[in-house]
Design a protein around this motif. Structure first.
Motif, PDB file in Angstrom:
ATOM      1  N   ALA A  59       0.810  -1.201   0.000  1.00  0.00           N
ATOM      2  CA  ALA A  59       0.000   0.000   0.000  1.00  0.00           C
ATOM      3  C   ALA A  59       0.847   1.257   0.000  1.00  0.00           C
ATOM      4  N   GLN A  60       1.935   1.276   0.764  1.00  0.00           N
ATOM      5  CA  GLN A  60       2.750   2.480   0.872  1.00  0.00           C
ATOM      6  C   GLN A  60       3.391   2.852  -0.453  1.00  0.00           C
ATOM      7  N   ASN A  61       3.637   1.888  -1.317  1.00  0.00           N
ATOM      8  CA  ASN A  61       4.263   2.167  -2.591  1.00  0.00           C
ATOM      9  C   ASN A  61       3.243   2.240  -3.729  1.00  0.00           C
ATOM     10  N   ARG A  62       1.959   2.316  -3.377  1.00  0.00           N
ATOM     11  CA  ARG A  62       0.869   2.380  -4.357  1.00  0.00           C
ATOM     12  C   ARG A  62       0.938   1.219  -5.321  1.00  0.00           C
ATOM     13  N   ILE A  63       1.359   0.050  -4.827  1.00  0.00           N
ATOM     14  CA  ILE A  63       1.296  -1.172  -5.617  1.00  0.00           C
ATOM     15  C   ILE A  63       0.613  -2.230  -4.781  1.00  0.00           C
TER      16      ILE A  63
ATOM     17  N   ILE B 241      -0.064  -4.866  -9.464  1.00  0.00           N
ATOM     18  CA  ILE B 241      -0.699  -3.783 -10.197  1.00  0.00           C
ATOM     19  C   ILE B 241      -0.402  -2.459  -9.512  1.00  0.00           C
ATOM     20  N   ASN B 242      -0.569  -1.351 -10.281  1.00  0.00           N
ATOM     21  CA  ASN B 242      -0.458  -0.028  -9.684  1.00  0.00           C
ATOM     22  C   ASN B 242      -1.849   0.486  -9.354  1.00  0.00           C
ATOM     23  N   ASP B 243      -1.925   1.768  -8.919  1.00  0.00           N
ATOM     24  CA  ASP B 243      -3.218   2.292  -8.475  1.00  0.00           C
ATOM     25  C   ASP B 243      -4.168   2.610  -9.623  1.00  0.00           C
TER      26      ASP B 243
ATOM     27  N   ASP C 120     -18.817  -6.144   1.964  1.00  0.00           N
ATOM     28  CA  ASP C 120     -18.595  -7.367   2.739  1.00  0.00           C
ATOM     29  C   ASP C 120     -17.324  -7.271   3.576  1.00  0.00           C
ATOM     30  N   ASP C 121     -16.358  -6.522   3.084  1.00  0.00           N
ATOM     31  CA  ASP C 121     -15.128  -6.252   3.831  1.00  0.00           C
ATOM     32  C   ASP C 121     -14.552  -4.948   3.316  1.00  0.00           C
ATOM     33  N   LEU C 122     -13.894  -4.213   4.202  1.00  0.00           N
ATOM     34  CA  LEU C 122     -13.297  -2.946   3.836  1.00  0.00           C
ATOM     35  C   LEU C 122     -12.081  -2.743   4.717  1.00  0.00           C
ATOM     36  N   GLN C 123     -10.982  -2.316   4.111  1.00  0.00           N
ATOM     37  CA  GLN C 123      -9.728  -2.187   4.846  1.00  0.00           C
ATOM     38  C   GLN C 123      -9.408  -0.718   5.140  1.00  0.00           C
ATOM     39  N   ILE C 124      -8.408  -0.517   5.990  1.00  0.00           N
ATOM     40  CA  ILE C 124      -7.961   0.829   6.333  1.00  0.00           C
ATOM     41  C   ILE C 124      -7.319   1.492   5.113  1.00  0.00           C
ATOM     42  N   TYR C 125      -7.562   2.776   4.954  1.00  0.00           N
ATOM     43  CA  TYR C 125      -6.949   3.512   3.852  1.00  0.00           C
ATOM     44  C   TYR C 125      -5.437   3.571   4.018  1.00  0.00           C
ATOM     45  N   SER C 126      -4.764   3.426   2.912  1.00  0.00           N
ATOM     46  CA  SER C 126      -3.322   3.603   2.884  1.00  0.00           C
ATOM     47  C   SER C 126      -2.977   4.329   1.600  1.00  0.00           C
ATOM     48  N   ASP C 127      -2.378   5.506   1.766  1.00  0.00           N
ATOM     49  CA  ASP C 127      -2.013   6.321   0.614  1.00  0.00           C
ATOM     50  C   ASP C 127      -3.226   6.635  -0.254  1.00  0.00           C
ATOM     51  N   GLY C 128      -4.381   6.840   0.382  1.00  0.00           N
ATOM     52  CA  GLY C 128      -5.568   7.281  -0.330  1.00  0.00           C
ATOM     53  C   GLY C 128      -6.411   6.196  -0.939  1.00  0.00           C
ATOM     54  N   LEU C 129      -6.046   4.935  -0.762  1.00  0.00           N
ATOM     55  CA  LEU C 129      -6.818   3.830  -1.332  1.00  0.00           C
ATOM     56  C   LEU C 129      -7.124   2.784  -0.268  1.00  0.00           C
ATOM     57  N   ALA C 130      -8.269   2.115  -0.427  1.00  0.00           N
ATOM     58  CA  ALA C 130      -8.647   1.045   0.501  1.00  0.00           C
ATOM     59  C   ALA C 130      -9.179  -0.144  -0.288  1.00  0.00           C
ATOM     60  N   VAL C 131      -8.827  -1.335   0.160  1.00  0.00           N
ATOM     61  CA  VAL C 131      -9.335  -2.564  -0.447  1.00  0.00           C
ATOM     62  C   VAL C 131     -10.764  -2.798   0.037  1.00  0.00           C
TER      63      VAL C 131
ATOM     64  N   LYS D 144     -13.302   9.186  -1.246  1.00  0.00           N
ATOM     65  CA  LYS D 144     -14.678   9.622  -1.465  1.00  0.00           C
ATOM     66  C   LYS D 144     -15.615   8.452  -1.755  1.00  0.00           C
ATOM     67  N   GLY D 145     -15.053   7.258  -1.802  1.00  0.00           N
ATOM     68  CA  GLY D 145     -15.866   6.081  -2.074  1.00  0.00           C
ATOM     69  C   GLY D 145     -15.953   5.726  -3.543  1.00  0.00           C
ATOM     70  N   ASN D 146     -15.240   6.479  -4.389  1.00  0.00           N
ATOM     71  CA  ASN D 146     -15.240   6.157  -5.811  1.00  0.00           C
ATOM     72  C   ASN D 146     -14.437   4.889  -6.072  1.00  0.00           C
ATOM     73  N   VAL D 147     -14.960   4.024  -6.909  1.00  0.00           N
ATOM     74  CA  VAL D 147     -14.258   2.795  -7.260  1.00  0.00           C
ATOM     75  C   VAL D 147     -13.136   3.127  -8.239  1.00  0.00           C
ATOM     76  N   ILE D 148     -11.899   2.884  -7.809  1.00  0.00           N
ATOM     77  CA  ILE D 148     -10.735   3.160  -8.642  1.00  0.00           C
ATOM     78  C   ILE D 148     -10.318   1.917  -9.417  1.00  0.00           C
ATOM     79  N   ILE D 149     -10.391   0.773  -8.763  1.00  0.00           N
ATOM     80  CA  ILE D 149     -10.114  -0.507  -9.420  1.00  0.00           C
ATOM     81  C   ILE D 149     -11.299  -1.415  -9.151  1.00  0.00           C
ATOM     82  N   LYS D 150     -11.941  -1.872 -10.191  1.00  0.00           N
ATOM     83  CA  LYS D 150     -13.157  -2.663 -10.068  1.00  0.00           C
ATOM     84  C   LYS D 150     -12.898  -3.987  -9.334  1.00  0.00           C
ATOM     85  N   PRO D 151     -13.907  -4.517  -8.675  1.00  0.00           N
ATOM     86  CA  PRO D 151     -13.744  -5.783  -7.949  1.00  0.00           C
ATOM     87  C   PRO D 151     -13.748  -6.983  -8.900  1.00  0.00           C
ATOM     88  N   ILE D 152     -12.571  -7.280  -9.436  1.00  0.00           N
ATOM     89  CA  ILE D 152     -12.446  -8.394 -10.374  1.00  0.00           C
ATOM     90  C   ILE D 152     -11.420  -9.422  -9.907  1.00  0.00           C
TER      91      ILE D 152
END
Length: 423
Positions: free
Chosen positions: A22-26, A40-42, A386-397, A410-418
Motif C-alpha cells: 500500500a505504501q508504494n501504491r502497488i 498492479i499499480n493504483d 462485505d469487507d473494507l480495509q484501512i486507507y493507505s495512501d488514499g486507497l482502501a481494499v 470519497k468512495g469512488n471505485v478506482i479498481i473494479k472488484p475483479i
C-alpha cells in the motif's frame, strides 16, 4: 529475555506485508481466470512482466510459496531500507520492491532491516548482523539477539550487552538482564538490582532498585518496601515511595493509588511531574491521560476528566475507551458509539464494530457490512461492503461478492472488484 520464535517472526512478517504494497501504491492481486498473482499499480495496470503462482495470503494468515522461473520463492515482510525478505531454494535472502535480489538467499532465516542492519540466523543457530549490501557486521554469533533500535542492538552470549553499528560491544562485562534504550537510557540488572546506563555505557543511575520502570515524561516509577514513588534522571526522588500502586507517567500525569479512608478503602488520583497531587484520590480506577483526557471509574461507572479534575464526560458509561485522535469510543448493549472531545458531540451506539479514527474517519461494521464514518457521525461511506480495509495512501481494499477492488477516500471505485484477493 527469551528467544524469539520463528513462528512469532513469521506472524510479524505476515501482518506487515500489507503495508509494503500500500505504501508504494502497488498491490498483489490474484486473477481468477489465470489463477495467478500479479502486481498492479493504483490504475489497475500490471507492473513488471512477471507473475507469481503463490504469495502470502493475509486474509487467512496462510503462507504460500511463490513460483517464478520454475523456482520456489516466498516473498515476506515489509520494505525496510527499501528491501524485504524472500525465501528461495530453502534459504532466505533480501529482494527489492522491483524484484532485484539485494542479498542472495543463503541463510536459514532473516529478519527485517532496522536502522540499516538485519539479523540473520546461521547454521549453528546463532545470530549475526548484515548491512544493506549483505556484508557481515558480526561473525562470531550470539545465542540470542534483537533488532537494532536506534544505535544499538541487544545481544547475548554469557551476558546481555549492546552492539553498536561498528560491531563493538558497549560494556566490557555485560549485564544479567537488559532492555532497549528508551529516551537515552537503558535499564540493566547487576547483582540482582536494577539501574540505568547512558549511551556511552556509563551507569547513570546505580543498580540499587528492586523494581524500576522506564522513564516517561522524565520520571521513572520505583518500588521500595511495599510502596511506590518516582525518581528523575538525576536519581532524585520527586515522589517519595508512599503510594500502594502507581502507573507510569503519560501526558504529564501519573495515576496513584492510596488509602483514603479509616476503613482502608483504596482509591486513585493523579500527580503531576512535580509530584503534587493535583487530582484527589476519589476514583475507583484511573486510566492514563491521553490528549489531556483520562477515563476514570466512580461508583462503578465510567466518565472522563481533564487535567484539573473537571468532569468532561459524565459518569454514565459501562465501557469507555481511552481518548485517541480526539475521540472516545463507548459501548452500550453490544453496540458502539463515540464522543468527539472538541465539541462534545455524542454519536449514538449503533455499530457492531467501530475501529480507531485515522485522518478523521473510522471503519464501521453494521449487520455484517462495512463502511466509514466521520467525526461528526456522518456515514461518508455507508456500510455496504462485505469487507473494507484501512486507507493507505488514499486507497482502501473492498470486497463484494467474493471479489476485491479499490476505492478512494470519497468512495469512488478506482479498481473494479475483479480479483479474488488483494494484499
Amino acid at each position: 529475555m527469551k528467544f524469539k520464535s520463528l513462528i512469532n517472526i513469521l506472524l510479524v512478517l505476515l501482518i506487515n506485508v500489507r503495508y509494503l504494497n500500500a505504501q508504494n501504491r502497488i498491490a498483489f492481486v490474484k486473477e481468477t481466470s489465470l489463477s495467478k498473482w500479479i502486481i498492479i499499480n493504483d490504475k489497475g495496470e500490471q507492473l513488471m512482466n512477471r507473475d507469481y503462482k503463490y504469495i502470502f495470503d493475509l486474509f487467512h494468515k496462510i503462507t504460500y510459496p511463490l513460483s517464478t522461473h520454475n523456482r520456489q520463492t516466498t516473498i515476506a515482510g515489509y520494505p525496510s531500507e527499501g528491501i524485504f525478505p524472500f525465501f528461495e531454494d530453502m534459504k532466505w535472502g533480501f529482494i527489492s520492491k522491483d524484484g532485484k535480489v539485494k542479498v542472495k538467499p543463503q541463510y536459514n532465516f532473516v529478519y527485517n532491516y532496522k536502522s540499516n542492519f538485519a539479523m540473520i540466523l546461521d547454521d549453528d543457530h546463532t545470530y549475526n548482523f548484515i548491512d544493506t549490501t549483505g556484508n557481515l557486521l558480526t561473525k562470531d554469533g550470539f545465542i540470542s539477539a534483537y533488532a537494532f533500535e536506534g544505535d544499538y542492538a541487544l545481544v547475548m552470549n554469557k551476558n546481555w550487552n549492546y552492539l553498536n553499528k561498528k560491531g563493538e560491544l558497549l560494556h566490557p562485562n555485560g549485564f544479567e538482564e537488559a532492555y532497549d534504550f528508551h529516551n537515552g537510557l537503558a535499564r540493566v540488572k547487576l547483582k540482582g538490582r536494577w539501574g540505568f546506563i547512558n549511551n556511552k555505557g556509563e551507569m547513570q543511575i546505580p543498580a540499587i532498585y528492586k523494581t524500576i520502570n522506564k522513564f516517561y515524561c522524565g520520571l521513572a516509577a520505583f518500588e521500595e518496601g511495599n510502596n511506590w514513588g518516582f525518581i528523575n534522571r538525576k536519581n532524585e526522588r520527586i515522589v517519595v515511595p508512599k503510594y500502594l500502586e502507581v502507573q507510569d507517567y503519560s501526558d504529564g500525569m501519573a495515576a496513584v493509588k492510596d488509602v483514603v479512608t479509616s476503613s482502608g478503602f483504596q482509591k486513585w488520583g493523579f500527580v503531576d511531574t512535580t509530584g503534587e497531587l493535583v487530582i484527589s484520590n476519589i476514583f475507583w480506577k484511573a486510566n492514563d491521560f491521553h490528549e489531556g483526557v483520562a477515563t476514570v471509574v466512580k461508583d462503578s461507572l465510567l466518565g472522563a476528566v481533564d487535567k484539573k479534575g473537571n468532569v468532561i464526560i459524565n459518569y454514565i458509561y459501562h465501557n469507555l475507551l481511552d481518548c485517541k485522535n480526539g475521540i472516545i469510543k463507548y459501548e452500550e448493549k453490544n453496540k458502539w458509539g463515540f464522543i468527539t472531545i472538541s465539541n462534545g458531540k455524542i454519536v449514538a451506539p449503533k455499530y457492531d464494530k467501530l475501529e480507531d479514527f485515522i485522518g478523521g474517519r473510522a471503519l464501521i461494521e453494521s449487520n455484517g457490512k462495512w463502511g466509514y464514518v466521520d467525526e461528526n457521525g456522518n456515514e461518508i461511506i455507508p456500510p455496504t461492503y462485505d469487507d473494507l480495509q484501512i486507507y493507505s495512501d488514499g486507497l482502501a481494499v473492498f470486497r463484494v461478492n467474493d471479489k476485491v477492488g479499490y476505492i478512494d477516500v470519497k468512495g469512488n471505485v478506482i479498481i473494479k472488484p475483479i480479483y479474488d484477493k488483494a494484499i
